[in-house]
Design a protein around this motif. Structure first.
Motif, PDB file in Angstrom:
ATOM      1  N   GLY A 168      -7.227   4.070  -4.079  1.00  0.00           N
ATOM      2  CA  GLY A 168      -6.284   2.949  -4.033  1.00  0.00           C
ATOM      3  C   GLY A 168      -4.834   3.382  -4.087  1.00  0.00           C
ATOM      4  N   SER A 169      -4.596   4.689  -4.120  1.00  0.00           N
ATOM      5  CA  SER A 169      -3.215   5.167  -4.224  1.00  0.00           C
ATOM      6  C   SER A 169      -2.482   5.133  -2.884  1.00  0.00           C
ATOM      7  CB  SER A 169      -3.204   6.595  -4.794  1.00  0.00           C
ATOM      8  OG  SER A 169      -3.954   7.440  -3.955  1.00  0.00           O
ATOM      9  N   GLY A 170      -3.202   4.913  -1.809  1.00  0.00           N
ATOM     10  CA  GLY A 170      -2.553   4.768  -0.495  1.00  0.00           C
ATOM     11  C   GLY A 170      -2.785   5.932   0.448  1.00  0.00           C
ATOM     12  N   LYS A 171      -3.761   6.813   0.128  1.00  0.00           N
ATOM     13  CA  LYS A 171      -4.002   7.992   0.970  1.00  0.00           C
ATOM     14  C   LYS A 171      -4.414   7.602   2.390  1.00  0.00           C
ATOM     15  CE  LYS A 171      -7.310   9.694  -1.603  1.00  0.00           C
ATOM     16  NZ  LYS A 171      -7.430   8.654  -2.667  1.00  0.00           N
ATOM     17  N   SER A 172      -5.402   6.699   2.469  1.00  0.00           N
ATOM     18  CA  SER A 172      -5.896   6.319   3.800  1.00  0.00           C
ATOM     19  C   SER A 172      -4.811   5.611   4.598  1.00  0.00           C
ATOM     20  CB  SER A 172      -7.117   5.417   3.673  1.00  0.00           C
ATOM     21  OG  SER A 172      -8.154   6.120   3.031  1.00  0.00           O
ATOM     22  N   THR A 173      -4.071   4.750   3.911  1.00  0.00           N
ATOM     23  CA  THR A 173      -2.992   4.034   4.589  1.00  0.00           C
ATOM     24  C   THR A 173      -1.976   5.026   5.147  1.00  0.00           C
ATOM     25  OG1 THR A 173      -3.309   2.240   3.011  1.00  0.00           O
ATOM     26  CG2 THR A 173      -1.303   2.196   4.324  1.00  0.00           C
ATOM     27  N   ALA A 200       0.832  -1.198   0.000  1.00  0.00           N
ATOM     28  CA  ALA A 200       0.000   0.000   0.000  1.00  0.00           C
ATOM     29  C   ALA A 200       0.870   1.252   0.000  1.00  0.00           C
ATOM     30  CB  ALA A 200      -0.934   0.001   1.208  1.00  0.00           C
TER      31      ALA A 200
HETATM   32  N1  LIG Z   1      -6.344  -3.403   5.799  1.00  0.00           N
HETATM   33  C1  LIG Z   1      -5.984  -3.670   4.532  1.00  0.00           C
HETATM   34  N2  LIG Z   1      -5.803  -4.950   4.157  1.00  0.00           N
HETATM   35  C2  LIG Z   1      -5.454  -5.254   2.906  1.00  0.00           C
HETATM   36  N3  LIG Z   1      -5.246  -4.337   1.940  1.00  0.00           N
HETATM   37  C3  LIG Z   1      -5.401  -3.036   2.249  1.00  0.00           C
HETATM   38  C4  LIG Z   1      -5.783  -2.645   3.563  1.00  0.00           C
HETATM   39  N4  LIG Z   1      -5.881  -1.288   3.595  1.00  0.00           N
HETATM   40  C5  LIG Z   1      -5.566  -0.873   2.350  1.00  0.00           C
HETATM   41  N5  LIG Z   1      -5.283  -1.910   1.552  1.00  0.00           N
HETATM   42  C6  LIG Z   1      -4.879  -1.831   0.140  1.00  0.00           C
HETATM   43  O1  LIG Z   1      -3.875  -0.860   0.018  1.00  0.00           O
HETATM   44  C7  LIG Z   1      -4.064  -0.067  -1.132  1.00  0.00           C
HETATM   45  C8  LIG Z   1      -4.213   1.403  -0.740  1.00  0.00           C
HETATM   46  O2  LIG Z   1      -5.458   1.592  -0.097  1.00  0.00           O
HETATM   47  P1  LIG Z   1      -5.908   2.967   0.557  1.00  0.00           P
HETATM   48  O3  LIG Z   1      -4.800   3.455   1.419  1.00  0.00           O
HETATM   49  O4  LIG Z   1      -7.207   2.738   1.202  1.00  0.00           O
HETATM   50  O5  LIG Z   1      -6.062   3.902  -0.686  1.00  0.00           O
HETATM   51  P2  LIG Z   1      -6.937   5.225  -0.840  1.00  0.00           P
HETATM   52  O6  LIG Z   1      -7.338   5.676   0.495  1.00  0.00           O
HETATM   53  O7  LIG Z   1      -6.027   6.148  -1.529  1.00  0.00           O
HETATM   54  O8  LIG Z   1      -8.089   4.847  -1.693  1.00  0.00           O
HETATM   55  C9  LIG Z   1      -5.289  -0.601  -1.832  1.00  0.00           C
HETATM   56  O9  LIG Z   1      -4.876  -1.477  -2.843  1.00  0.00           O
HETATM   57  C10 LIG Z   1      -6.013  -1.343  -0.747  1.00  0.00           C
HETATM   58  O10 LIG Z   1      -6.723  -2.435  -1.280  1.00  0.00           O
END
Ligand SMILES: Nc1ncnc2c1ncn2[C@@H]1O[C@H](COP(=O)(O)OP(=O)(O)O)[C@@H](O)[C@H]1O
Ligand SMILES: [Mg+2]
Lengths: 394, 253
Positions: B50-55, B29
């Motif tokens: 899916g770019s990783g913002k939330s992560t 991520a």
């Molecule tokens: N808890 C998790 N378990 C598995 N994969 C995750 C988890 N959280 C995020 N991902 C994956 O990490 C990538 C980035 O997700 P995320 O940070 O949510 O992106 P955004 O917020 O930019 O849409 C995505 O491919 C997502 O599927």
């Protein structure tokens, strides 16, 4: 806490189990305690430190032989007891006869107790009118008697019976005294439907027998009951020439022993009832756990929020533990109130019930334990949530 | 903010990676993200889904720890911290603003705002209330102290949420799509508020997929596939207040 208030109805429902369980425990304990007290009072009203000697060996668990068929208690035993008594104050042999009692056109069926002079002292019966029979009456086997209040009512209406002659089993007896009214005992026996006469008279003139159906004694004090029993046992064994190691051919029961038996029987019954009621508390605890688990799931988002703003796992689990303790303690308090109302109701309908103070403390303690015990798992579950997942939960 | 070197570093990421195991596969991520954020910056983080913002935001908010790399918040290394140490760090140094407000239901504005202080034993009930009232005044809700969350509009609820993020005087405010649920006018009102906080010297990180918002921030970081694609300082910050004034009246209220 606001969560409890916000879900007042649901919280009340989950409390209901605790309320009913605690109320049941309280009322059971109250009835147990109350009955014990009233039975003790009843037994002590039967006389002072009474010791009863019956013919025939005491049988444990087995079938008891008909005591009247056993003729081991004789006049010599009575005399030996009287001559050797140290821990015993009063002694009275007993011979009974049941039958019709007639005065004029009236008749009633009753039991005549052949006793010694000391019987009234043992039973703590008092005379309302007239006198008791004398040593002389006993020596002669005089046909005199003292009658209870029921006999007075049945045979004499409102006239004074003293000096009148009644017929018991066709034999004329002169009424020389009237006993004070005693009423029914706790198992509903009319204690006033009695005639007391010299034992010699009943033995020789009514029954034509040479043995007693029992001998009643009284110990000097309640504490000396055991000594008195030992003394009586020794005297009777010697009199009956029972060799060492052989069984007694008589049995001795004391009022104290009877009280203990009654008390422990009541205790056993109370424990069984309380345990049954306590099981409902276990079920109630499971109910609380259930509602707490639902609450944790419903408030997943809130838990996530609290965690993101800095709540640690322990803060979250404490919050839920306090909630479940609050629910079970509130339920406990309401249950105690309900139990108390039920006790009042029981008293109102004549059931003896009194709440032992410690049962309230026990209820509080049990409710706290239930709150902690059944709140623990949901609280743990809440604390272990992942804040990222939890705050996204919909 | 070209004179960043003289400013205090609030956030420092060093090659932060975050891998998720999904079954037998590993999802990367975040694939090595490094940046520094200085005190007083208003940073927007953008990127497609899916770019990783939330992560990344979870990392910055100490809700999660890196698989690899280091994260320093206000000089403190976060990766090696325990769960409860991180909870305390969030409590003292971070203010969160969520897309869907996340207020406690049936709870007054003051109590909602005071919530973070419940987990700080330095505050007693009176101090919590005072701090909450001050924060509500700062977001323009001084006259709505005792309103319950269900008696408020979306904009008001988000103001309460912002007040809650301010109440502990955090080192950084993290906003996740904070205007995502609001209409245009109210969104601009929020931006006006964020700009006001920025002017007052607050450090703000604002995650959004709305590219327009970058115009009102001082710096913009673009993510793609868990990497930084672009990190630019905005020298021409627009005024959200002007934009709000330029909106047609009664457009979508
Ligand atoms: N808890 C998790 N378990 C598995 N994969 C995750 C988890 N959280 C995020 N991902 C994956 O990490 C990538 C980035 O997700 P995320 O940070 O949510 O992106 P955004 O917020 O930019 O849409 C995505 O491919 C997502 O599927
Ligand atoms: Mg996202």
């Amino acid at each position: 806490m606001t969560a409890i208030a916000n879900n007042a109805f649901r919280s009340f429902l989950s409390m209901l189990g605790i309320i009913i369980g605690v109320a049941a425990v309280i009322i059971m304990m109250a009835i147990g305690q109350g009955s014990k007290q009233s039975i003790r009072a009843e037994i002590s009203k039967m006389g002072t430190n009474i010791i009863n000697i019956r013919p025939g060996a005491r049988q444990r668990g087995g079938v008891r032989l008909d005591p009247s068929a056993m003729q081991t208690l004789k006049v010599e035993d009575y005399e030996a007891i009287v001559n050797n008594k140290k821990y015993v104050t009063y002694v009275s042999p007993e011979v009974t006869a049941s039958g019709q009692c007639i005065f004029g056109a009236n008749n009633t069926s009753t039991t005549m107790y052949g006793e010694s002079l000391e019987y009234l002292d043992i039973k703590q019966w008092e005379l309302k009118d007239g006198d008791c029979f004398t040593d002389d009456d006993i020596r002669k086997g005089a046909k005199v008697c003292v009658i209870g209040q029921t006999i007075v009512e049945e045979l004499f209406s409102n006239t004074n019976p003293v000096g009148k002659n009644i017929r018991f089993k066709s034999i004329p007896f002169k009424v020389i005294g009237v006993l004070k009214e005693k009423g029914e005992n706790s198992w509903g026996m009319d204690q006033d439907n009695v005639i007391v006469a010299p034992y010699t008279t009943v033995m020789k003139r009514l029954n034509a027998q040479t043995y007693f159906s029992s001998i009643t004694c009284s110990a000097i004090t309640e504490e000396m009951t055991d000594n008195a029993i030992d003394e009586l046992t020794a005297v009777l064994r010697e009199n009956h020439k029972i060799r060492e190691g052989a069984d007694d051919d008589f049995s001795i029961n004391s009022q104290a022993e009877m009280m203990d038996t009654m008390s422990s029987t009541m205790d056993t019954i109370t424990v069984i009832l309380v345990v049954a009621a306590a099981f409902s508390l276990l079920v109630a605890g499971i109910g609380i756990m259930n509602i707490m688990l639902v609450s944790v799931t419903e408030r997943t988002k809130e838990i996530g929020l609290r965690m993101s703003v800095g709540a640690r796992g322990i803060d979250i689990s404490n919050q839920f533990l306090i909630e479940s303790i609050m629910i079970s303690l509130t339920g406990g308090i309401l249950g105690i109130l309900l139990g108390w109302l039920l006790t009042l109701a029981a008293n109102a309908i004549g059931l003896p019930a009194s709440i032992p103070a410690w049962s309230i403390l026990v209820s509080f303690a049990v409710c706290t334990v239930i709150g902690v015990g059944f709140g623990y798992f949901p609280a743990k579950k809440a604390a272990s949530l992942d804040p990222i997942e939890a705050i996204r939960y919909e | 903010m070209n004179n960043g070197q003289e400013k205090k570093v609030v956030i420092e990421l060093q090659d932060v990676r975050r891998d998720f195991k999904v079954g037998d596969e590993v999802v990367h991520a975040l694939r090595g993200v490094s940046f520094k954020i200085y005190e007083g910056e208003f940073v927007t983080i953008m990127g497609t889904s899916g770019s990783g913002k939330s992560t990344l935001l979870n990392q910055l908010g100490c809700l999660d720890t890196p698989t690899k790399g280091e994260y320093y918040l206000d000089g403190v290394a976060v990766r090696t911290m325990s769960k409860s140490q991180r909870a305390k760090l969030r409590n003292r140094k971070i203010g969160f603003v969520f897309q869907n407000y996340n207020l406690l239901a049936k709870t007054t504005a003051v109590d909602n705002v005071a919530l973070p202080l419940m987990y700080n034993s330095k505050y007693n009930a009176r101090e919590r209330r005072e701090a909450a009232i001050e924060a509500l005044k700062a977001v323009g809700l001084g006259d709505r102290l005792e309103h319950k969350s269900n008696q408020m509009s979306g904009g008001q609820m988000q103001r309460v949420a912002i007040a809650r993020a301010l109440v502990n005087d955090p080192a950084v405010i993290l906003a996740d799509e904070a205007t995502g649920n609001l209409d245009t006018r109210t969104s601009f009102e929020m931006l006006v508020l964020f700009q006001k906080l920025h002017k007052e010297g607050r450090t703000i990180i604002f995650v959004t997929h709305n590219p327009d918002i970058a115009k009102y921030s001082s710096r913009n970081i673009m993510l793609r596939d868990g990497k930084i694609r672009e990190d630019v300082v905005n020298t021409n910050i627009q005024s959200a207040a002007d934009a709000l004034a330029a909106l047609p009246v009664n457009q979508d209220d």
